[in-house]
Enzyme design. Structure first.
Site: not given
Ligand code: NVA
Ligand code: CP
Length: 315
Positions: A110, A137, A140, A232, A272, A300
């Site tokens: 990540r 992502h 997800q 989101d 999400c 998830r």
């Molecule tokens: N768009 C958000 C998704 C979090 C799961 C981010 O990248 O912070």
């Molecule tokens: N939805 C999601 O990816 O959550 P986290 O950022 O907590 O992993």
């Protein structure tokens, strides 16, 4: 029992690399693993495997899903934060990848750049799974689609509407996944936050196979007929300094009772998470759909486990 499909050794960097049958297989496998876990049955398909979990950005769901997925299937997860590694500064991504590939059997990443997860896959020689980048992502989406299947019994023919930042990782990956699975997909966003044209064209190509539609619009009427409305955060991780500008742009696209009523049908709400209540979604809408949103969060774990089992496990 789900009939096994050979995805051994494959990385999972974006849903662009997977076809509809493969995505369906991962969803079916996740549903099977979920049903087993509910009966207290876990597996051994990752026994003896060591899995690196690299996190340049924070995470609750993704980290916990990978960790529990590993342990449930007999693997050892090793969490590596950005402060534990020299990834891309004191050591090149290519070199870190080659080292980790000699020691680990699989790698989750990540972070910021899609290019980093691609390089890890290219140079490590082991399956690499994208746990979120600025652009994509994909794990997800599997959880979102498993939740849609649980709610509607199908994916094909559903209308999914995403309201909010239309050019972030969630908008991109929902558009890719929907276009691959025959879901009509709409982005409701101001023009300044529309997705890249090239990606839209690519997804329109995928959608042709099913005759499904991709619509990008700034009109709230785009929500009419939605089976599910998705949103989101307005500022993704790393974009916190854009808060004032985003609130101004996205306020009209907040998911509230009025937007939900505008669908003209029975509609569910998905997110999400994490959610900033009062911004992209009101507390009322969020709490009304809390049950399904937390099913989605739980999913998830089952879907991420399915990805690891399918690409690395002994099925
Ligand atoms: N768009 C958000 C998704 C979090 C799961 C981010 O990248 O912070
Ligand atoms: N939805 C999601 O990816 O959550 P986290 O950022 O907590 O992993």
């Amino acid at each position: 029992m789900v009939i096994s499909m050979n995805l051994k050794g494959r990385s999972f960097l974006t849903l662009m690399d997977y076809n509809a049958e493969e995505i369906e297989y991962l969803l079916d496998l996740a549903a099977e693993l979920k049903a087993k876990k509910k009966q207290g049955i876990t597996g051994n398909s990752l026994k003896g495997k060591n899995i690196a979990l690299i996190f340049e950005k924070p995470s609750t769901r993704t980290r916990c899903a990978f960790t529990i997925g590993c342990i449930d299937e007999g693997a050892h997860p090793e969490y590596l934060s950005k402060d534990d590694l020299q990834l891309g500064h004191k050591e090149s991504v290519e070199d870190t990848a080659r080292v980790l590939g000699r020691m680990f059997d699989g790698i989750e990443f990540r972070g910021y750049h899609q290019e980093t997860v691609e390089k890890l896959a290219k140079f490590s020689g082991v399956p690499v799974w994208n746990g979120l980048t600025d652009a994509d992502h994909p794990t997800q989406i599997l959880a979102d689609f498993l939740t849609l299947k649980e709610q509607f019994g199908k994916l094909k023919g559903l209308k999914l509407v995403y309201a909010g930042d239309g050019r972030n990782n969630m908008a991109n990956s929902l558009m890719i996944g929907s276009s691959k699975m025959g879901i009509d997909f709409t982005i409701l966003a101001p023009k300044d936050l529309w997705p890249e044209k090239e990606l839209v064209i690519q997804c329109e190509e995928y959608a042709k196979a099913f005759g499904s539609k991709i619509v990008i619009t700034d009109s709230l009427d785009g929500v009419i007929g939605a089976d599910a409305v998705y949103t989101d955060v307005w500022c993704s991780m790393g974009e916190e300094d854009k808060a004032a500008e985003r609130i101004k742009l996205l306020k009209p696209y907040q998911v509230n009772d009025a937007l939900m009523a505008r669908t003209g049908k029975k509609t569910i709400f998905l997110h999400c998470l994490p959610a900033v209540k009062g911004k992209e979604v009101t507390e009322e809408v969020f709490e009304r759909f809390a049950e399904v949103v937390f099913d989605e969060a739980e999913n998830r774990m089952h879907t991420i486990k399915a990805v690891m089992v399918a690409t690395l496990g002994n099925l």
